[in-house]
Design an enzyme around this catalytic site. Structure first.
Site, PDB file in Angstrom:
ATOM      1  N   LYS A  34       0.619  -1.089   0.055  1.00 52.42           N
ATOM      2  CA  LYS A  34       0.067   0.007  -0.193  1.00 52.42           C
ATOM      3  C   LYS A  34       0.744   1.334  -0.144  1.00 52.42           C
ATOM      4  O   LYS A  34       0.509   2.175  -0.652  1.00 52.42           O
ATOM      5  CB  LYS A  34      -0.854   0.049   1.160  1.00 52.42           C
ATOM      6  CG  LYS A  34      -0.236   0.256   2.496  1.00 52.42           C
ATOM      7  CD  LYS A  34      -1.232   0.291   3.523  1.00 52.42           C
ATOM      8  CE  LYS A  34      -0.674   0.537   5.050  1.00 52.42           C
ATOM      9  NZ  LYS A  34       0.146   1.809   4.956  1.00 52.42           N
ATOM     10  N   THR A  35       2.071   1.337   0.669  1.00 49.84           N
ATOM     11  CA  THR A  35       2.718   2.636   0.829  1.00 49.84           C
ATOM     12  C   THR A  35       3.482   2.774  -0.465  1.00 49.84           C
ATOM     13  O   THR A  35       3.548   4.034  -1.039  1.00 49.84           O
ATOM     14  CB  THR A  35       3.999   2.183   1.963  1.00 49.84           C
ATOM     15  OG1 THR A  35       3.246   2.104   3.316  1.00 49.84           O
ATOM     16  CG2 THR A  35       4.781   3.541   2.065  1.00 49.84           C
ATOM     17  N   ASP A 218      -3.486   7.745   4.154  1.00 52.77           N
ATOM     18  CA  ASP A 218      -2.999   6.423   4.551  1.00 52.77           C
ATOM     19  C   ASP A 218      -3.654   5.753   5.758  1.00 52.77           C
ATOM     20  O   ASP A 218      -4.158   6.625   6.793  1.00 52.77           O
ATOM     21  CB  ASP A 218      -1.517   6.483   4.783  1.00 52.77           C
ATOM     22  CG  ASP A 218      -0.619   5.388   4.794  1.00 52.77           C
ATOM     23  OD1 ASP A 218      -1.514   4.302   4.425  1.00 52.77           O
ATOM     24  OD2 ASP A 218       0.365   5.101   5.208  1.00 52.77           O
ATOM     25  N   GLU A 219      -3.703   4.609   6.135  1.00 49.15           N
ATOM     26  CA  GLU A 219      -4.410   3.782   7.038  1.00 49.15           C
ATOM     27  C   GLU A 219      -5.679   4.500   7.383  1.00 49.15           C
ATOM     28  O   GLU A 219      -6.347   4.928   8.581  1.00 49.15           O
ATOM     29  CB  GLU A 219      -3.524   4.391   8.094  1.00 49.15           C
ATOM     30  CG  GLU A 219      -2.135   3.493   8.178  1.00 49.15           C
ATOM     31  CD  GLU A 219      -1.870   2.174   8.303  1.00 49.15           C
ATOM     32  OE1 GLU A 219      -3.172   1.412   8.125  1.00 49.15           O
ATOM     33  OE2 GLU A 219      -0.845   1.348   8.091  1.00 49.15           O
ATOM     34  N   GLN A 249      -8.200  -4.563   9.253  1.00 52.81           N
ATOM     35  CA  GLN A 249      -6.943  -4.290   9.993  1.00 52.81           C
ATOM     36  C   GLN A 249      -7.254  -3.080  10.898  1.00 52.81           C
ATOM     37  O   GLN A 249      -6.289  -2.288  11.638  1.00 52.81           O
ATOM     38  CB  GLN A 249      -5.820  -3.966   9.311  1.00 52.81           C
ATOM     39  CG  GLN A 249      -4.956  -5.305   8.795  1.00 52.81           C
ATOM     40  CD  GLN A 249      -3.630  -5.077   8.214  1.00 52.81           C
ATOM     41  OE1 GLN A 249      -2.598  -4.942   8.937  1.00 52.81           O
ATOM     42  NE2 GLN A 249      -3.469  -4.995   6.826  1.00 52.81           N
ATOM     43  N   ARG A 592       1.441 -11.272  10.172  1.00 49.91           N
ATOM     44  CA  ARG A 592       2.905 -10.620  10.540  1.00 49.91           C
ATOM     45  C   ARG A 592       3.905 -11.826  10.149  1.00 49.91           C
ATOM     46  O   ARG A 592       4.923 -11.431  10.035  1.00 49.91           O
ATOM     47  CB  ARG A 592       2.986 -10.317  12.179  1.00 49.91           C
ATOM     48  CG  ARG A 592       2.393  -9.591  12.830  1.00 49.91           C
ATOM     49  CD  ARG A 592       2.064  -8.238  11.929  1.00 49.91           C
ATOM     50  NE  ARG A 592       0.828  -8.267  11.042  1.00 49.91           N
ATOM     51  CZ  ARG A 592       0.912  -7.213  10.244  1.00 49.91           C
ATOM     52  NH1 ARG A 592       1.716  -6.465   9.937  1.00 49.91           N
ATOM     53  NH2 ARG A 592      -0.261  -7.433   9.342  1.00 49.91           N
TER      54      ARG A 592
END
Length: 712
Positions: A34-35, A218-219, A249, A592
């Site tokens: 995503k970044t 973002d987020e 998330q 993770r």
């Protein structure tokens, strides 16, 4: 240049980057890049001439993320970073308020209060209003003020329902006046003041709406109500909002995050473009299968399915221990094996739902000589509430301990100020005695009564705990000292309460291995708190809560404590929304891991000094059995989660049981109910397998299970 920017992107990533200048929602799954998409989108807009650097506003949640975005941008394009508005919500609001301080009603050089500064300011308000800070602790007032600010509510808008609401309104009003008078703002004020500035100034609002043609967030799943309202003010008729997030998330409801903002964004802006980034570049397929299966049990998702070009990888390893110590021994052994196999220690993480779980794991790693680091937090015996509790124990053992007395003489607050403490220390110095002796002698003027009550408290604790087992000493101390009540009244005190409960457990575990004295336990605590945590440069195992693990990844992950009431947490059991957030937390934990994932649980766990029995987490039952592998022989899965296990055929016939629990016997367990004995091993202190009607098959230690035969 434009083609080179998207050359290494997958089709969905490239489609997101090259979207037209319209509102868009990018559902970016864990490990989907995503970044990369967010920064490439900005670079693409600039390189195609659709916008100048001054026309972009990019918002994220941490300074680290903002710096990473800026670094990636400047690596792709030669540009002056000063022209870009990239930063956190608070950072960007601060920048805007500095530019328009007069319109915002602030001095040009206004100061920003951090959390501790704010708390001190609130304490001054309580003193000014002559409000009892034991009935209305400053910390509670701080949460009240910040909570209202984050909801966009000023003190003038608050309703008075009773005495408590009247006092809290008065504190909030005076705090606002004090901050305005002194020219300071707290973090919550930055966003609220900036929102009010834009909302109340049409020309300024129009200026920024025309300037920022592209607003990128973002987020987005972590935005709260006020943050979303602020963003809406900045998006004008000619602007486009590019929101990147993952509703699966969203795990920060306790901070005010509103996962519903993603649905609202689609509705409020009539979003036409929703692109799902589902290709995962982090984990093997079996790990993603588990994550997809768990999160699919949540309702009202925007929906996506992670997949990977990578291989299936290893099965997820499941270990069910007899106790939390058994679980810890397994984890430490596997960690050592991984390191021997060449996996770097800092690429191994041990995750837990509650901070209190770290104590047993820390002890196990320390004893085994395995370097570890508690990520984003303190080691157990270094935590504030534990150090307070240990100080009270030191006073019970020896009231002459000046350091212990100074730490807790006014904690929880009991009206003993800094001036009184200074007088105590000066009198002790002149007399050549301890602070305790001066405190007992009186002669401290008006503050002497409060000091006298503290002396009485310590004497009562010493008297009531004399000769008692160490766990009882700790439990009584926690109640009499007021520590339990103090943290129970604190809105954010749940973790600290759990840690205090774990201190009772630590005492119980200590006397099982060592002597039953406070002095010996305090020595043990000092050694455990010593400087044995790995330094920043040392390769070390990472210990952390699942919340702290968000955004990180590791070769191997141990997810511990997978029991009902622990994960999912007992506070979420009766709240469907909270339970869904726990499931999202499980999804975060699973994703993770890149290569290997361990899932562990314990049939019995010491909590608050008491042995607790709980069935396995429902989340285990939501993972497809074909991706699970049970590691320990004979531990059958519970009915709460059905999975395949390794079979075991005894090579020799069993001897008659010494404990009298024969195969086929019906027995009663105080926690699991009625069951039938199906297997056993060892002698009178061995283990017995019982198939329970409601909780499935379990192996239990005979010495602790206290099974009662039931006549048919």
């Amino acid at each position: 240049m434009n083609a080179s920017l998207t050359a290494n992107l997958n089709p969905q990533q490239a489609a997101a980057v090259e979207l037209p200048a319209e509102h868009a929602l990018i559902l970016a799954g864990a490990g989907s890049g995503k970044t990369r998409v967010l920064t490439t989108r900005m670079a693409w807009l600039l390189s195609t001439g659709q916008v100048s650097p001054a026309g972009i506003l990019a918002v994220t949640f941490t300074n680290k993320a903002a710096k990473e975005m800026l670094a990636r941008m400047t690596a792709m394009l030669p540009l002056n970073p000063r022209g870009l508005w990239i930063g956190t919500f608070h950072g960007l609001c601060n920048r805007m308020l500095r530019l328009h301080h007069r319109d915002a009603g602030l001095p040009e050089q206004f100061a920003i209060l951090d959390s501790q500064d704010q708390l001190s300011a609130i304490k001054r308000v309580l003193k000014l209003l002559n409000i009892d800070d034991e009935r209305y602790p400053a910390k509670s007032c701080q949460h009240f003020i910040n909570g209202n600010k984050e909801a966009g509510i000023r003190s003038a808008a608050l309703q008075i329902w009773d005495e408590h609401s009247r006092v809290m309104k008065a504190v909030y009003e005076e705090y606002e006046r004090q901050c305005q008078r002194e020219g300071v703002v707290d973090f919550a004020e930055l966003l609220l003041r900036c929102y009010e500035l834009l909302n109340g100034n049409a020309s300024l609002r129009a200026h920024y709406q025309q300037r920022f043609r592209h607003v990128l967030v973002d987020e987005f799943q972590d935005t709260n109500t006020l943050q979303y309202a602020w963003l809406k003010l900045l998006v004008g008729p000619e602007s486009a909002m590019f929101a990147v997030g993952d509703d699966d998330q969203s795990i920060y409801a306790f901070r005010g995050a509103n996962v519903g903002n993603m649905h609202d964004f689609q509705r409020d802006f009539a979003v036409k473009h929703v692109i799902r980034l589902e290709q995962n570049y982090r984990s093997h397929s079996n790990i993603l299968t588990a994550a997809n299966a768990v999160i699919s049990c949540n309702r009202n998702r925007l929906g996506k399915q992670l997949w990977t070009d990578s291989e299936d990888g290893e099965l997820l390893r499941v270990f069910e221990g007899l106790s939390d110590f058994d679980e810890c021994e397994f984890v430490v052994g596997e960690v050592q094996a991984l390191i021997r196999d060449g996996v770097p220690a800092n690429d191994i993480a041990i995750l837990y739902r509650s901070n209190a779980q770290s104590r047993v794991l820390e002890h196990g790693l320390f004893t085994a000589g395995v370097p570890y680091r508690v990520y984003g937090g303190l080691r157990f015996f270094e935590r504030q509430e534990i150090k307070h509790a240990l100080a009270y124990l030191r006073l019970i053992a020896s009231p002459e301990d000046d350091n212990a007395l100074l730490r807790v003489i006014n904690f929880p607050t009991r009206g003993i100020g800094a001036r009184t403490v200074d007088t105590l220390q000066e009198n002790a110095r002149l007399a050549g005695t301890s602070l305790w002796q001066v405190a007992c002698s009186g002669g401290l003027g008006r503050s002497g009564a409060a000091v006298g009550k503290f002396v009485q408290l310590v004497e009562v604790m010493r008297t009531q705990t004399q000769g008692l087992p160490l766990p009882e000493v700790v439990a009584i101390m926690l109640e009499l000292s007021g520590l339990t009540a103090h943290y129970r009244a604190d809105k954010d005190g749940e973790d600290r309460l759990e840690n205090l409960g774990e201190l009772v457990t630590a005492a119980a575990a200590f006397i099982a291995e060592d002597e039953n004295t406070i002095v010996a336990f305090l020595s043990h605590a000092s050694l455990e708190a010593g400087d044995h945590q790995a330094n920043a440069q040392q390769d070390a195992i990472q210990l952390m809560t699942v919340h702290a693990a968000k955004g990180l990844e590791f070769h191997s992950v141990f997810l511990t404590g997978l029991e009902e009431g622990l994960f999912p947490h007992e506070n979420s059991m009766s709240d469907p929304k909270a339970l869904e957030e726990e499931r999202r937390l499980m999804y975060v934990a699973i994703t993770r891991a890149r290569r290997r994932l361990y899932l562990s649980l314990a049939q019995s766990r010491m909590l608050h000094g008491q042995t607790r029995y709980a069935p396995g987490s429902r989340f285990l039952g939501e993972i497809p059995p074909e991706v699970l592998r049970y590691l320990n022989r004979g531990y059958a899965p519970q009915t709460a989660y059905i999975s395949k296990q390794e079979t075991h055929t005894p090579s020799t016939p069993k001897a008659a049981p010494e404990h009298g629990l024969a195969i086929g016997m019906t027995v009663q367990h105080h926690r699991f109910g009625v069951g039938v004995v199906t297997d056993y091993e060892g002698g009178a202190n061995g283990n017995v397998q019982v198939n329970f009607a409601e909780h499935g098959s379990k192996w239990l230690a005979v010495a602790y299970a206290k099974l009662q035969a039931v006549s048919n």
